[in-house]
Design a protein around this motif. Structure first.
Motif, PDB file in Angstrom:
ATOM      1  N   ARG A  95      34.990  33.594  57.676  1.00  0.00           N
ATOM      2  CA  ARG A  95      36.108  34.502  57.944  1.00  0.00           C
ATOM      3  C   ARG A  95      35.747  35.477  59.072  1.00  0.00           C
ATOM      4  N   GLY A  96      34.504  35.964  59.036  1.00  0.00           N
ATOM      5  CA  GLY A  96      34.067  36.924  60.044  1.00  0.00           C
ATOM      6  C   GLY A  96      34.103  36.342  61.448  1.00  0.00           C
ATOM      7  N   VAL A 116      35.829  33.728  62.561  1.00  0.00           N
ATOM      8  CA  VAL A 116      37.202  33.448  62.991  1.00  0.00           C
ATOM      9  C   VAL A 116      37.924  34.751  63.351  1.00  0.00           C
ATOM     10  N   ALA A 117      37.724  35.794  62.526  1.00  0.00           N
ATOM     11  CA  ALA A 117      38.361  37.080  62.810  1.00  0.00           C
ATOM     12  C   ALA A 117      37.871  37.636  64.145  1.00  0.00           C
ATOM     13  N   PHE A 118      36.567  37.494  64.392  1.00  0.00           N
ATOM     14  CA  PHE A 118      35.961  37.941  65.643  1.00  0.00           C
ATOM     15  C   PHE A 118      36.615  37.243  66.835  1.00  0.00           C
ATOM     16  N   GLY A 151      39.521  35.716  66.867  1.00  0.00           N
ATOM     17  CA  GLY A 151      40.927  36.106  66.939  1.00  0.00           C
ATOM     18  C   GLY A 151      41.112  37.437  67.652  1.00  0.00           C
TER      19      GLY A 151
END
Lengths: 183, 75
Positions: free
Chosen positions: A163-164, A166-168, A170
């Protein structure tokens, strides 16, 4: 604006309902006590209570629209957050000993986006978002330290690193877009 | 017909030429893609952080990575 929680709210509708009743009593008490000390704080608590009711995301969205109009009329600024992060990056670079002026972006338009542009109105706005989110989630009992959002966990599993990353990515892609479009 | 609305001048759109329009278009698309991947816009990433959602922080770091590239380069 945020990941929709409507499905979750339907699923746990009954549980949430009972929770809210006791919460509302708690709010009433706080408002009464608060009003005796400071009238302004009562209004803030009341606002948090209304906005945090399930199904009122639409109301909160409409309020955000009103806020945008008011921010232009009263403060003369469009509300936004992305430019503050861009400016913040230049401030951090400067703080850790990197010369931000090696990047054209931070020197263009007389340093409008450079380290000298902070603090400003929009920085306070972003800080206000963090504080406001903290207060309202504490008041509604929704505050929770969480590394993976529930919807993400359901679809992609509980791995916080995944998640980290992908969030980064994004965040990085989104800001390129915001800068390209001048937003 | 020549009377202008009272609030005119508060907002202005200055799109000059095809290239500026293309930047708006591509930038808007990229912003949407990034928003979709992160799940927050830059403002709500800050809000998510305030609510205890740590993943908002990774999104903010991604933003800093993009805007302050030297922070992530070896020195």
């Amino acid at each position: 604006l945020r990941q929709s929680k409507s499905a979750e709210l339907i699923a746990f509708g009954i549980g949430k309902g009972t929770g809210l009743v006791s919460e509302q009593f708690r709010f009433t008490q706080r408002i009464r006590q608060g009003a005796a000390v400071n009238g302004d704080k009562g209004a803030v608590f009341l606002g948090a209570m209304i906005v945090n009711c399930p199904g009122n995301q639409f109301f909160a969205g409409a309020l955000t629209g009103v806020l945008l109009v008011l921010s232009v009329l009263v403060a003369g600024h469009f509300l936004g957050a992305s430019t503050t992060f861009a400016r913040g990056a230049s401030v951090i670079e400067k703080a850790v000993g990197i010369d931000p002026s090696q990047f054209a972006y931070f020197t263009t338009q007389k340093g409008r986006y450079g380290p000298g542009s902070l603090p400003n109105w929009q920085l306070l706005f972003v800080v206000g978002i963090i504080i406001g989110a903290f207060i309202s989630s504490k008041l509604s009992g929704e505050f929770k330290i969480q590394t993976v959002p529930d919807m993400w966990r359901e679809k992609f599993g509980p791995n916080p690193a995944k998640r980290g990353i992908v969030a980064f990515m994004g965040g990085a892609i989104g800001l390129v877009g915001a800068r390209l479009a001048g937003g | 017909l020549t009377q202008r609305p009272r609030l005119s001048g508060l907002a202005q759109l200055s799109v000059s030429g095809f290239i500026a329009l293309a930047f708006f278009f591509i930038g808007g698309l990229l912003f949407g893609i990034g928003w979709g991947i992160l799940g927050y816009c830059p403002g709500t990433a800050a809000g998510a952080l305030g609510e205890g959602r740590i993943d908002g922080l990774w999104g903010v770091l991604g933003i800093f990575r993009q805007m302050g590239p030297a922070l992530f380069l070896p020195r």
